[in-house]
Design an enzyme around this catalytic site. Structure first.
Site, PDB file in Angstrom:
ATOM      1  CD1 TRP A  47      -1.378   2.412   2.205  1.00 28.05           C
ATOM      2  CD2 TRP A  47      -2.728   1.872   0.644  1.00 28.05           C
ATOM      3  NE1 TRP A  47      -2.154   3.326   1.942  1.00 28.05           N
ATOM      4  CE2 TRP A  47      -3.069   3.027   1.058  1.00 28.05           C
ATOM      5  CE3 TRP A  47      -3.677   1.193   0.053  1.00 28.05           C
ATOM      6  CZ2 TRP A  47      -4.143   3.947   0.788  1.00 28.05           C
ATOM      7  CZ3 TRP A  47      -4.704   1.994  -0.636  1.00 28.05           C
ATOM      8  CH2 TRP A  47      -4.813   3.180  -0.151  1.00 28.05           C
ATOM      9  CG  MET A  48       2.659   5.008  -2.158  1.00 25.82           C
ATOM     10  SD  MET A  48       3.706   5.436  -3.670  1.00 25.82           S
ATOM     11  CE  MET A  48       2.410   5.550  -5.031  1.00 25.82           C
ATOM     12  CG  ASN A  49      -1.891   7.056   1.975  1.00 24.54           C
ATOM     13  OD1 ASN A  49      -1.405   5.939   2.522  1.00 24.54           O
ATOM     14  ND2 ASN A  49      -2.144   8.130   2.584  1.00 24.54           N
ATOM     15  CG  ASP A  50      -1.007  11.371   1.824  1.00 26.70           C
ATOM     16  OD1 ASP A  50      -2.113  10.666   0.964  1.00 26.70           O
ATOM     17  OD2 ASP A  50      -1.341  12.092   2.563  1.00 26.70           O
TER      18      ASP A  50
ATOM     19  CG  PHE B 208      -0.485   9.940   9.938  1.00 28.45           C
ATOM     20  CD1 PHE B 208      -0.472   8.600  10.032  1.00 28.45           C
ATOM     21  CD2 PHE B 208      -1.978  10.154  10.117  1.00 28.45           C
ATOM     22  CE1 PHE B 208      -1.577   7.726  10.244  1.00 28.45           C
ATOM     23  CE2 PHE B 208      -2.899   9.659  10.351  1.00 28.45           C
ATOM     24  CZ  PHE B 208      -2.734   8.174  10.513  1.00 28.45           C
TER      25      PHE B 208
ATOM     26  NE  ARG C 191      -4.982  13.867   8.621  1.00 26.03           N
ATOM     27  CZ  ARG C 191      -6.118  13.769   9.257  1.00 26.03           C
ATOM     28  NH1 ARG C 191      -6.223  13.603  10.377  1.00 26.03           N
ATOM     29  NH2 ARG C 191      -7.217  13.601   8.446  1.00 26.03           N
ATOM     30  CG  ASP C 192      -1.307  15.701   6.729  1.00 20.39           C
ATOM     31  OD1 ASP C 192      -0.901  14.652   7.413  1.00 20.39           O
ATOM     32  OD2 ASP C 192      -2.206  15.685   6.101  1.00 20.39           O
TER      33      ASP C 192
ATOM     34  CD  GLU D 264      -6.849  14.120   4.896  1.00 20.03           C
ATOM     35  OE1 GLU D 264      -6.997  13.207   5.872  1.00 20.03           O
ATOM     36  OE2 GLU D 264      -7.173  13.980   3.697  1.00 20.03           O
TER      37      GLU D 264
ATOM     38  CD1 TRP E 164      -8.018  10.291   1.184  1.00 23.60           C
ATOM     39  CD2 TRP E 164      -7.878   7.749   1.606  1.00 23.60           C
ATOM     40  NE1 TRP E 164      -6.603   9.832   1.748  1.00 23.60           N
ATOM     41  CE2 TRP E 164      -6.626   8.475   1.734  1.00 23.60           C
ATOM     42  CE3 TRP E 164      -7.897   6.500   1.605  1.00 23.60           C
ATOM     43  CZ2 TRP E 164      -5.575   7.808   2.503  1.00 23.60           C
ATOM     44  CZ3 TRP E 164      -6.868   5.889   2.300  1.00 23.60           C
ATOM     45  CH2 TRP E 164      -5.587   6.360   2.664  1.00 23.60           C
TER      46      TRP E 164
HETATM   47  C1  FRU Z   1      -4.230  12.244   3.322  1.00 20.22           C
HETATM   48  C2  FRU Z   1      -3.824  11.704   4.608  1.00 20.22           C
HETATM   49  C3  FRU Z   1      -3.081  12.532   5.463  1.00 20.22           C
HETATM   50  C4  FRU Z   1      -2.696  11.407   6.601  1.00 20.22           C
HETATM   51  C5  FRU Z   1      -2.340  10.447   5.710  1.00 20.22           C
HETATM   52  C6  FRU Z   1      -2.470   9.099   6.566  1.00 20.22           C
HETATM   53  O1  FRU Z   1      -4.443  11.197   2.528  1.00 20.22           O
HETATM   54  O2  FRU Z   1      -5.117  11.294   5.305  1.00 20.22           O
HETATM   55  O3  FRU Z   1      -4.010  13.528   6.142  1.00 20.22           O
HETATM   56  O4  FRU Z   1      -1.465  12.206   7.046  1.00 20.22           O
HETATM   57  O5  FRU Z   1      -3.324  10.319   4.544  1.00 20.22           O
HETATM   58  O6  FRU Z   1      -1.878   7.845   5.486  1.00 20.22           O
END
Ligand code: FRU
Length: 530
Positions: free
Chosen positions: A58-61, A117, A192-193, A242, A329
Site C-alpha cells: 500500500w502507498m498513499n500521499d 503520517f 497533521r501533515d 489535509e 479515498w
Molecule cells: C491524506 C492523509 C493525511 C494523513 C495520511 C495518513 O491522504 O489522510 O492527512 O497524514 O493520509 O496516511
C-alpha cells in the site's frame, strides 16, 4: 483519510493496532526486493510503466520531497505489510530526473510515539538546527506522529508534529530526541501533515499544517522551536483539510511574487471525493491573506490528491515541481490491483499566471519525460465527422497523445478522443463548445463494479473555447489517463482498470465535424528495469 477510515473500517483499526505491535518495529526492517526475475518485474496486470509505484503493498500521499546533490527524493505513506492502509511508514525512492526511480529502504518507521503520517522535508542549508554542520547540512523531515492507542482511548491529542534528520543526504534518519516538537495542546483530532518553507524576509522557517477545517502557521528560527503565528480558514467551511503546502511563486512574465497555499480537501472535490485545491495570496511571515472566494482546483479529475512540491530545487533551475497521489479515498483501498496499490501522478511543473486579473496555476508534466518518447506517429490536418482510428506502431496503453483542434472550423456538438479494447470497454474524453465543458467518461472502462463511486457519472471540467484552437495532451499508462489542455490550463487525472489493455484509439465527432490541424502519438518507454 483518517476520519473516513474510522467511519468505514471499524474493526480494521484493531487489526491495525495488532499489526502495529507485531509487525512494524524498527527491528523488523524490510529489505528491498531485488531478486525478482527481471522479465516479470513490474509487468503485473494494471501496472503503470512510466509512473512511480511501490514494488509491493500500500502507498498513499507523497511525503518529504527534497532535491539534494543531484537526486530528487520521494518519500510516501507506506504500509509494507498489506495492500490496504495500515500503520504508516515513510517509503523511500530517489531519482536523477523525477522519471526513473530507484527504490530505497524504508525511511521512517513507527515508534513509541506513533506511526508516521504525512509531512515534508527541507534541506537546512545554513544548519540552523545545528543537527548537522555547515559543510554537511542536515535534512529535516517534519511529520505527524499518529498514536493509535491514544486515539482508541479518545484522548483527542493523538496527532502531534515531530521531526527526524539525516546527515547522509537522506538515507538514514534519526528521530529527534525532543519529539514531538509541536504537541497537540488544543486537542484537535485532525492535526497533521506539517510542511515547511523558508521565509527569506523574516529569515525564519514557516510550517503549515492542517487542523481539521483550516490550516495553522508556525514560525521557527531552527526547525525545532515552533511558535504558532496564525491560521487560515474559509468561514462556514467544515470540510476536512489535509496535506497543505506553502511556497512563493513568480507570476509568469512579471517580477511579481505571490504565495501559493495548496490544500487537499477530503470531500466535494469537483467530481466527487478527495481533491487538491489552491489559493493564491500574500504571506508576510505572519499571516496568509487572499480572497477565499478564489479557491481553485489544481486538477479537475478524481485522482490527484495530496499534491505537494519538492524542496530545495536549485535557483538556477527555478521551477516549482511536485506530484500527487493518483487515487481517491472513495475507492483507493479496493481498486483491482493485486500486489501493490496506488501510483503517483506524473511529476509536474507548476506555473503561475495572471490572466485578466485572475491568478491561476497551470501545470504540465516535467520536460524530463520527453526522454521516454519513441518514434512519433504524426498526422496532418484531418476532418472527422464520426470516428478516425489513429493507426501506427505504438502501444495505445503506454503512449502520449497530442492533438490540436481548430475550434473555429469545428462544428460538432461533441468531439474528442476514445480508447477501446476488443471486449467492448472504452474510455472517452469529449468536448462541448455549447456546454463550455470537457467530459471524461470512465463508466465503461473498468469491469467488476468494485465501487459504485468509481463509475458514478461522467466527470467534467469547465473549458474556455473562446479562442482559435485548443491543444489536448493525454498520457495513457495502463491504468491511468492524465489530460492537459492548452499547456496545463486545465489538468484532469483519472485512474481506470480495463480488463484487457486498450489497443486502439480514435478521434471522434458527433453532430457535425471536428477539424484537427495535427496530431502526434509518442510511444513511451518503461521506467523500470527490464
Ligand atoms: C491524506 C492523509 C493525511 C494523513 C495520511 C495518513 O491522504 O489522510 O492527512 O497524514 O493520509 O496516511
Amino acid at each position: 483519510m483518517w476520519s473516513m477510515s474510522c467511519k468505514n473500517l471499524g474493526v480494521f483499526s484493531l487489526v491495525l493496532m495488532l499489526s502495529f505491535a507485531i509487525g512494524c518495529s524498527e527491528s523488523a526492517k524490510q529489505e528491498v526486493v531485488t531478486n525478482l526475475v527481471d522479465s516479470d518485474y513490474y509487468k503485473e496486470k494494471h501496472r503503470p510503466q512510466f509512473h512511480f509505484t511501490p514494488e509491493a503493498n500500500w502507498m498513499n500521499d507523497p511525503n518529504g520531497m527534497f532535491y539534494y546533490q543531484g537526486k530528487y527524493h520521494l518519500f510516501y505513506q507506506y504500509y509494507p505489510d498489506s495492500t490496504v492502509w495500515g500503520p504508516m511508514h515513510w517509503g523511500h525512492a530517489q531519482s536523477k530526473d523525477m522519471v526513473h526511480w530507484e527504490h530505497l529502504p524504508i525511511g521512517l518507521y513507527p515508534d513509541s510515539i506513533g506511526c508516521i503520517f504525512s509531512g515534508g522535508a527541507v534541506v537546512d542549508n545554513k544548519n540552523t538546527s545545528k543537527l548537522g554542520t555547515a559543510n554537511n547540512p542536515p535534512i529535516i523531515a517534519t511529520f505527524t506522529h499518529h498514536d493509535f492507542v491514544g486515539e482508541k482511548a479518545k484522548s483527542n491529542d493523538f496527532q502531534k508534529q515531530s521531526i527526524a534528520y539525516s546527515i547522509d543526504g537522506g538515507s538514514e534518519w534519526i528521530k529527534y530526541d525532543g519529539n514531538p516538537v509541536i504537541p497537540n495542546t488544543e486537542k484537535i483530532k485532525d492535526f497533521r501533515d506539517p510542511k515547511v518553507v523558508w521565509h527569506e524576509d523574516t529569515k525564519s522557517w514557516i510550517l503549515v499544517l492542517a487542523a481539521y477545517d483550516r490550516v495553522k502557521f508556525y514560525a521557527s528560527p531552527n526547525l525545532i522551536d515552533w511558535k504558532f503565528i496564525s491560521d487560515f480558514a474559509i468561514e462556514g467551511d467544515n470540510r476536512l483539510w489535509e496535506c497543505p503546502d506553502l511556497f512563493p511563486m513568480k507570476v509568469e512574465g512579471t517580477d511579481e511574487t505571490k504565495w501559493v497555499l495548496i490544500v487537499s480537501i477530503q470531500k466535494e472535490a469537483p467530481n466527487g471525493g478527495t481533491g487538491t485545491s489552491y489559493f493564491v495570496g500574500d504571506f508576510d511571515g505572519k499571516a496568509f491573506k487572499c480572497d477565499i472566494k478564489d479557491q481553485k482546483w489544481l486538477d479537475w479529475g478524481t485522482d490527484n490528491y495530496a499534491f505537494v512540491t519538492w524542496n530545495n530545487i536549485p535557483k538556477a533551475d527555478g521551477r516549482i515541481l511536485g506530484l500527487g497521489w493518483m487515487s481517491n479515498w472513495q475507492y483507493a483501498q479496493i481498486v483491482p490491483t493485486e500486489k501493490w496499490r496506488s501510483a503517483m501522478t506524473l511529476p509536474r511543473e507548476l506555473n503561475l499566471l495572471n490572466l485578466n486579473n485572475e491568478y491561476q496555476i497551470h501545470s504540465v508534466p516535467v520536460q524530463e519525460l520527453k526522454a521516454l518518447r519513441g518514434e512519433p506517429t504524426r498526422g496532418k490536418a484531418v476532418t472527422i465527422s464520426d470516428e478516425k482510428l489513429l493507426e501506427g506502431a505504438y502501444d495505445v496503453s503506454q503512449s502520449e497523445f497530442e492533438f490540436t483542434v481548430d475550434l473555429k472550423k469545428t462544428t460538432a456538438e461533441s468531439f474528442g478522443m476514445k480508447f477501446h479494447n476488443d471486449v467492448g470497454e472504452y474510455f472517452q474524453i469529449s468536448f462541448s463548445k455549447e456546454k463550455g465543458k470537457m467530459f471524461v467518461d470512465r463508466t465503461h472502462s473498468t469491469p467488476g463494479n468494485f465501487s459504485a463511486e468509481f463509475v458514478a457519472g461522467i466527470h467534467s471540467a469547465p473549458i474556455n473555447f473562446d479562442k482559435e484552437s485548443m491543444t489536448v495532451r493525454l498520457y495513457m499508462d495502463a491504468a491511468s489517463s492524465e489530460i492537459f489542455i492548452d499547456n496545463g490550463a486545465v489538468s484532469f487525472t483519472s485512474i481506470l482498470f480495463p480488463s484487457k489493455k486498450f489497443d486502439s484509439v480514435s478521434l471522434i465527432a458527433q453532430g457535425g465535424e471536428m477539424q484537427s490541424s495535427s496530431y502526434t502519438v509518442y510511444p513511451l518507454d518503461d521506467i523500470w528495469r527490464q
